[in-house]
Scaffold this motif. Sequence first.
Motif, PDB file in Angstrom:
ATOM      1  N   SER A   1       0.827  -1.214   0.000  1.00 30.67           N
ATOM      2  CA  SER A   1       0.000   0.000   0.000  1.00 30.67           C
ATOM      3  C   SER A   1       0.859   1.263   0.000  1.00 30.67           C
ATOM      4  CB  SER A   1      -0.951  -0.003   1.195  1.00 30.67           C
ATOM      5  OG  SER A   1      -0.224   0.045   2.408  1.00 30.67           O
ATOM      6  N   LEU A   2       1.960   1.246   0.768  1.00 29.12           N
ATOM      7  CA  LEU A   2       2.845   2.416   0.813  1.00 29.12           C
ATOM      8  C   LEU A   2       3.538   2.622  -0.525  1.00 29.12           C
ATOM      9  CD1 LEU A   2       4.438   2.184   4.379  1.00 29.12           C
ATOM     10  CD2 LEU A   2       3.021   4.030   3.504  1.00 29.12           C
ATOM     11  N   CYS A   3       4.045   1.520  -1.102  1.00 24.52           N
ATOM     12  CA  CYS A   3       4.729   1.613  -2.391  1.00 24.52           C
ATOM     13  C   CYS A   3       3.768   2.133  -3.457  1.00 24.52           C
ATOM     14  CB  CYS A   3       5.284   0.241  -2.785  1.00 24.52           C
ATOM     15  SG  CYS A   3       6.288   0.268  -4.274  1.00 24.52           S
ATOM     16  N   ASN A   4       2.565   1.612  -3.447  1.00 23.30           N
ATOM     17  CA  ASN A   4       1.549   2.056  -4.417  1.00 23.30           C
ATOM     18  C   ASN A   4       1.238   3.537  -4.230  1.00 23.30           C
ATOM     19  OD1 ASN A   4      -0.670   1.498  -6.410  1.00 23.30           O
ATOM     20  ND2 ASN A   4      -1.895   2.147  -4.661  1.00 23.30           N
ATOM     21  N   MET A   5       1.102   3.955  -2.965  1.00 24.32           N
ATOM     22  CA  MET A   5       0.774   5.359  -2.688  1.00 24.32           C
ATOM     23  C   MET A   5       1.899   6.289  -3.140  1.00 24.32           C
ATOM     24  SD  MET A   5       0.299   7.340   0.899  1.00 24.32           S
ATOM     25  CE  MET A   5       2.047   7.611   0.961  1.00 24.32           C
ATOM     26  N   PHE A   6       3.164   5.892  -2.845  1.00 20.26           N
ATOM     27  CA  PHE A   6       4.302   6.741  -3.214  1.00 20.26           C
ATOM     28  C   PHE A   6       4.396   6.892  -4.730  1.00 20.26           C
ATOM     29  CE2 PHE A   6       6.561   5.275   0.892  1.00 20.26           C
ATOM     30  CZ  PHE A   6       5.963   6.298   1.603  1.00 20.26           C
ATOM     31  N   LEU A   7       4.320   5.773  -5.443  1.00 19.74           N
ATOM     32  CA  LEU A   7       4.425   5.830  -6.911  1.00 19.74           C
ATOM     33  C   LEU A   7       3.262   6.607  -7.516  1.00 19.74           C
ATOM     34  CD1 LEU A   7       5.619   2.178  -7.661  1.00 19.74           C
ATOM     35  CD2 LEU A   7       6.980   4.261  -7.793  1.00 19.74           C
ATOM     36  N   ASP A   8       2.077   6.442  -6.918  1.00 18.59           N
ATOM     37  CA  ASP A   8       0.910   7.164  -7.411  1.00 18.59           C
ATOM     38  C   ASP A   8       1.071   8.670  -7.205  1.00 18.59           C
ATOM     39  OD1 ASP A   8      -1.715   6.728  -8.603  1.00 18.59           O
ATOM     40  OD2 ASP A   8      -2.512   7.611  -6.772  1.00 18.59           O
ATOM     41  N   GLU A   9       1.581   9.063  -6.032  1.00 11.06           N
ATOM     42  CA  GLU A   9       1.794  10.493  -5.746  1.00 11.06           C
ATOM     43  C   GLU A   9       2.862  11.082  -6.674  1.00 11.06           C
ATOM     44  OE1 GLU A   9       0.354  12.791  -3.714  1.00 11.06           O
ATOM     45  OE2 GLU A   9      -1.194  11.267  -3.447  1.00 11.06           O
ATOM     46  N   MET A  10       3.922  10.320  -6.912  1.00 15.10           N
ATOM     47  CA  MET A  10       4.975  10.796  -7.822  1.00 15.10           C
ATOM     48  C   MET A  10       4.407  11.017  -9.223  1.00 15.10           C
ATOM     49  SD  MET A  10       7.993   8.260  -6.523  1.00 15.10           S
ATOM     50  CE  MET A  10       9.057   8.464  -7.939  1.00 15.10           C
ATOM     51  N   ALA A  11       3.617  10.050  -9.680  1.00 18.88           N
ATOM     52  CA  ALA A  11       3.019  10.161 -11.013  1.00 18.88           C
ATOM     53  C   ALA A  11       2.047  11.342 -11.080  1.00 18.88           C
ATOM     54  CB  ALA A  11       2.299   8.858 -11.381  1.00 18.88           C
TER      55      ALA A  11
ATOM     56  N   MET B   1      10.512  -5.130  -7.050  1.00 18.64           N
ATOM     57  CA  MET B   1       9.761  -6.234  -6.454  1.00 18.64           C
ATOM     58  C   MET B   1       9.466  -5.915  -4.995  1.00 18.64           C
ATOM     59  SD  MET B   1       9.085  -8.801  -8.516  1.00 18.64           S
ATOM     60  CE  MET B   1       8.890 -10.191  -7.404  1.00 18.64           C
ATOM     61  N   VAL B   2       8.193  -5.914  -4.638  1.00 19.60           N
ATOM     62  CA  VAL B   2       7.778  -5.717  -3.248  1.00 19.60           C
ATOM     63  C   VAL B   2       6.853  -6.864  -2.883  1.00 19.60           C
ATOM     64  CG1 VAL B   2       6.610  -4.187  -1.624  1.00 19.60           C
ATOM     65  CG2 VAL B   2       7.938  -3.211  -3.485  1.00 19.60           C
ATOM     66  N   TRP B   3       7.318  -7.704  -2.008  1.00 23.94           N
ATOM     67  CA  TRP B   3       6.528  -8.859  -1.539  1.00 23.94           C
ATOM     68  C   TRP B   3       5.925  -9.653  -2.697  1.00 23.94           C
ATOM     69  CZ3 TRP B   3       1.143  -9.496   0.907  1.00 23.94           C
ATOM     70  CH2 TRP B   3       1.094 -10.671   1.643  1.00 23.94           C
ATOM     71  N   GLU B   4       6.828 -10.023  -3.615  1.00 28.47           N
ATOM     72  CA  GLU B   4       6.476 -10.850  -4.776  1.00 28.47           C
ATOM     73  C   GLU B   4       5.493 -10.138  -5.723  1.00 28.47           C
ATOM     74  OE1 GLU B   4       5.128 -14.576  -3.289  1.00 28.47           O
ATOM     75  OE2 GLU B   4       7.051 -15.106  -2.393  1.00 28.47           O
ATOM     76  N   HIS B   5       5.410  -8.826  -5.607  1.00 27.31           N
ATOM     77  CA  HIS B   5       4.620  -8.028  -6.546  1.00 27.31           C
ATOM     78  C   HIS B   5       5.576  -7.115  -7.294  1.00 27.31           C
ATOM     79  CE1 HIS B   5       1.486  -9.369  -3.822  1.00 27.31           C
ATOM     80  NE2 HIS B   5       0.553  -8.925  -4.660  1.00 27.31           N
ATOM     81  N   THR B   6       5.361  -6.988  -8.599  1.00 26.94           N
ATOM     82  CA  THR B   6       6.224  -6.130  -9.411  1.00 26.94           C
ATOM     83  C   THR B   6       5.544  -4.781  -9.643  1.00 26.94           C
ATOM     84  OG1 THR B   6       7.133  -8.070 -10.541  1.00 26.94           O
ATOM     85  CG2 THR B   6       7.471  -5.930 -11.591  1.00 26.94           C
ATOM     86  N   PHE B   7       6.257  -3.719  -9.298  1.00 27.21           N
ATOM     87  CA  PHE B   7       5.769  -2.350  -9.529  1.00 27.21           C
ATOM     88  C   PHE B   7       6.591  -1.712 -10.643  1.00 27.21           C
ATOM     89  CE2 PHE B   7       4.240  -3.203  -5.300  1.00 27.21           C
ATOM     90  CZ  PHE B   7       3.056  -2.490  -5.200  1.00 27.21           C
ATOM     91  N   THR B   8       5.915  -1.069 -11.575  1.00 28.98           N
ATOM     92  CA  THR B   8       6.586  -0.380 -12.677  1.00 28.98           C
ATOM     93  C   THR B   8       6.255   1.102 -12.597  1.00 28.98           C
ATOM     94  OG1 THR B   8       6.298  -2.373 -14.015  1.00 28.98           O
ATOM     95  CG2 THR B   8       6.936  -0.373 -15.178  1.00 28.98           C
ATOM     96  N   PRO B   9       7.167   1.937 -12.081  1.00 33.04           N
ATOM     97  CA  PRO B   9       6.871   3.367 -11.890  1.00 33.04           C
ATOM     98  C   PRO B   9       6.384   4.057 -13.157  1.00 33.04           C
ATOM     99  CG  PRO B   9       8.939   2.776 -10.798  1.00 33.04           C
ATOM    100  CD  PRO B   9       8.517   1.580 -11.586  1.00 33.04           C
ATOM    101  N   ARG B  10       6.962   3.689 -14.314  1.00 25.39           N
ATOM    102  CA  ARG B  10       6.594   4.387 -15.548  1.00 25.39           C
ATOM    103  C   ARG B  10       5.136   4.157 -15.921  1.00 25.39           C
ATOM    104  NH1 ARG B  10      11.845   1.802 -18.413  1.00 25.39           N
ATOM    105  NH2 ARG B  10      13.419   2.834 -17.138  1.00 25.39           N
ATOM    106  N   GLU B  11       4.616   2.965 -15.571  1.00 22.97           N
ATOM    107  CA  GLU B  11       3.221   2.666 -15.905  1.00 22.97           C
ATOM    108  C   GLU B  11       2.263   3.552 -15.114  1.00 22.97           C
ATOM    109  OE1 GLU B  11       1.789   0.742 -18.249  1.00 22.97           O
ATOM    110  OE2 GLU B  11       3.816   0.572 -18.991  1.00 22.97           O
ATOM    111  N   TYR B  12       2.681   3.916 -13.886  1.00 19.48           N
ATOM    112  CA  TYR B  12       1.858   4.845 -13.100  1.00 19.48           C
ATOM    113  C   TYR B  12       1.742   6.174 -13.829  1.00 19.48           C
ATOM    114  CZ  TYR B  12       1.650   1.952  -8.882  1.00 19.48           C
ATOM    115  OH  TYR B  12       1.386   0.954  -7.978  1.00 19.48           O
ATOM    116  N   LEU B  13       2.887   6.660 -14.330  1.00 22.98           N
ATOM    117  CA  LEU B  13       2.882   7.930 -15.056  1.00 22.98           C
ATOM    118  C   LEU B  13       2.041   7.812 -16.329  1.00 22.98           C
ATOM    119  CD1 LEU B  13       3.847  10.819 -15.430  1.00 22.98           C
ATOM    120  CD2 LEU B  13       5.915   9.932 -16.508  1.00 22.98           C
TER     121      LEU B  13
END
Length: 1096
Positions: free
Chosen positions: A567-577, A666-678
């Motif tokens: 949730s934190l990783c998602n929130m941070f990337l979302d705010e950055m985007a 990779m966060v807890w076996e989940h892959t986050f792609t910052p560029r996709e948020y943007l």
Amino acid sequence: MTSLPEVQKLAEKLTILNDRGIGMLTRIYNIKKACGDPKAKPSYLIDKNLESAVKFIVRKFPAVETPQLQKEKSEILKNLALYYFTFVDVMEFKDHVCELLNTIDACQVFFDITVNFDLTKNYLDLVVTYITLMMLLSRIEERKAIIGLYNYAHEMTHGSSDREYPRLGQMIVDYENPLKKMMEEFVPHGKVKSSLQDALVSLQMVYPRRNLSADQWRNAQLLSLISAPSTMLNPAQSDTMPCEYLSLDTMEKWIVFGFILCHAALNTDPAALSLWKLALQSNSCLCLFRDEVFHIHKAAEDLFVNIRGYNKRVNDIRECKESALSHAGSMHRERRKFLRSALKELATVLADQPGLLGPKALFVFMALSFARDEIIWLLRHADNIQKKSTDDFIDKHIAELIFYMEELRAHVRKYGPVMQRYYVQYLSGFDAVVLNELVQNLSVCPEDESIIMSSFVNTMTSLSAYTSVSKASLGLADHRELGKMMNTIIFHTKMADSLVEMLVETSDLSIFCFYSRAFEKMFQQCLELPSQSRYSISFPLLCTHFMSCTHELCPEERHHIGDRSLSLCNMFLDEMAKQARNLITDICTEQCTLSDQLLPKHCAKTISQAVNKKSKKQTGKKGEPEREKPGVESMRKNRLLVTNLDKLHTALSELCFSINYVPNMMVWEHTFTPREYLTSHLEIRFTKSIVGMTMYNQATQEIAKPSELLTSVRAYMTVLQSIENYVQIDITRVFNNVLLQQTQHLDSHGEPTITSLYTNWYLETLLRQVSNGHIAYFPAMKAFVNLPTENELTFNAEEYSDISEMRSLSELLGPYGMKFLSESLMWHISSQVAELKKLVVDNVEVLTQMRTSFDKPDHMAALFKRLTSVDSVLKRMTIIGVILSFRSLAQEALRDVLSCHIPFLVSSVEDFKDHIPRETDMKVAMNVYELSSAAGLPCEIDPALVVALSSQKSGSPEEEYKIACLLMVFVAVSMPTLASNVMSQYSPAIEGHCNNIHCLAKAINQIAAALFTIHKGSIEDRLKEFLALASSSLLKIGQETDKTTTRNRESVYLLLDMIVQESPFLTMDLLESCFPYVLLRNAYHAVYKQSVSSSA
């Protein structure tokens, strides 16, 4: 050597108990947090029915006096078992620790952090873990209630107390004040020069050297690879290799807790007192476990104030407290400032020369450890201390330090194989040789030597334990060089085998998981400061650390911590985007404003001024400021002048650096792609912006001109394309997704698109005003034009319907959008045709007779008088003609646009259409027409109109066909009535009539073609019949003498010529046979003569 087997297990016991201690701390911590949270608290502790019983149990604890409760025994046992047996495990852990500490004292083990590092570290860690666990246990306020309630349920179920309850209850009572109790416990261990004191005092060689000011670090050029270029390739060496990256936070916990237990050393050993004071001056609180802290000054003062003769020590504590509050904050602030520059230099050099990771690995782990200590210190103190100076505890540049830590960690992970190869060669080529020489020089028997060598093969720590016992034939105390060599070899071995574990040991920041509020606040501060936004990616990267704080003894918290990290990783990337999206939007707004300045409408004033200047006319007020010309914003008088657009671009490039820093994480076996948020945020914002730029106002029915919207969209797209210079995203994909959705009626979120907005506006506003007689279609201009009326319209129709505007509309809507526009137009036509059919049905008998009596003038005149709704028929047909005229403009614009974009494809479609054989099946032909129509090409039969009218079939095919034929008859015989309308005058200037009756030509041809295609009749025959009826009817008005009914007779005659010119099925020869051409020629002459006289 009788105790050798037992001695050999000291190292193993220390390792196992330390690991188990961390597991027990994790369980106790989770119990404490659960009991502090009303939602997670065991229900029996807050049950009103059990409240009195729980209070009774706590008051009598640990005495077993059962309250009068008979129900819920099994449920209590089931729900409190996990808590109860965790407390039992703590008691067993305490027993094992006490037993091991007694064994260590009995064996008189030699501890020196600089000689037998691992053994000493494990010993001190165990002591601190034991203290921490007992303190954390004492902080669980509900511990007595849980243990007592469980025991009550056990007694009620099994008839007796749990066998562990008496000891457990006594332990809970004894450790009400855990530090005081453990001070008493450690008196046996506190003999003169105890093992604990020896271990702590050995830190005097390490801790003061680590706890230096930033200026001292700077003067020593700490962590710098380039300060001595000649030694850059030399391996980083030290006699105390593991001590160099040992956590300062860990050492301070050893010193504070250790000397609280063996406090007598503070009075007898100056070195001990010096360490104690230095630790107290550096901190106001220490981390017990995660976010649980220990306020050291108050606790130490409370303990020592009751000990006789400790007044001096109490005064020392008070002085250290003042010093810590006054100076510690600024000292640590300066350290962080130094470390930012030092880590940046180190990361930059290693990125350029990754081979240096081999010889300079020690520097990397030192840098990580130093930075981690400072970050944890700030996090702990900022959250728990009443500060004198808040500036020292708010670091807006903390993200930069974390970022460089992550960069160093990334280098180690990426170039791990380089480091491993280096140290494998180092171990075999240097360490083995030196070790062999050391062993050869040892004065030991062959048996001992074999034990030493076999221990090297198995584990260094076991060898360290074996050689540290007082009665060992080979004592490390007498062979310090061997111990230091062992420490060095252990470090080199870790470089070859345990790089990931070393990264966790020196740079794990999973503690942020438990300081969520502070973590989020730091992130917001980072985004608010443009110079720091480039480091904002460090916050999502920190979320990858969180799972390292979990322990196998507490598997149930994995999901909780995992979810928090996600949730934190998602929130941070979302705010950055979002931040990047907002910056991009601001830039787009600025660029759209600049593009708007270049629109043709803004040059009118400039042209006017130039014309007036030439004619020497003075217009406008004197002193009126001259309007700035487009492009002025690009002229700079000096480089220091910074515009708002410059600031936005700078901020965007900084933030995009962060978003582009890692392709994924990779966060807890989940892959986050910052560029996709943007990308997703850009798609959403681009969609909203396009719709917003239409400036559609439903109340006033105002909308932006298509050409102006197209200019703004292109400016927007130009900015978005420039984003590819900052971030590796496929902006074409964004365009395709967004613009393609805008060609549909609704987008993917169910919101209206520009296609629906413009379609509604043209139908409901522009074309409706045409029907109301406020606007006319001018064929000469290929545009709809406002007519002078009493109520002026709020818009100029020409500015929305001329060639350039329609082309702009086609560019915006594309073929799909234009198809939707056509379908909407056809729906309106079909509704008009449905009404026309009703009028035909009402007059079916009269029309049937008129169809066969066109050669009987008198009979036709009589029948005509019986017709009803003649004006309505002509008005509806005119409306249909207007709509079809608008559609032909749209289709022509679409063809022009597509010819520019896909010329070869359009020419192929055109060639295909032009060469359909006449004998081709109608279904096949309609498919070709549909393809042609989609490309904007005009067709003999309009496929969209055919589809729209086909849905109206209600009666039998014969009946429908008859109505279609009679409709054409109705229109033909009604045409003479147009001559009496004052607005039916033909204007050569516009090549049409002001009441739009010239649109009847298109309506008659297209409706006839569509209806008789549907009913499989002969279009040509039916149009010949229409021409015969129409010409016959119009010829009759030539014999009329009433000027009112024939006032615009010549203008109406021209309709026949227009119908034939418009039709692909009729010819001039056919018209000549029905209607003398001389009449047409005279009619043209008359209307032209009339227009000249009226204009004069």
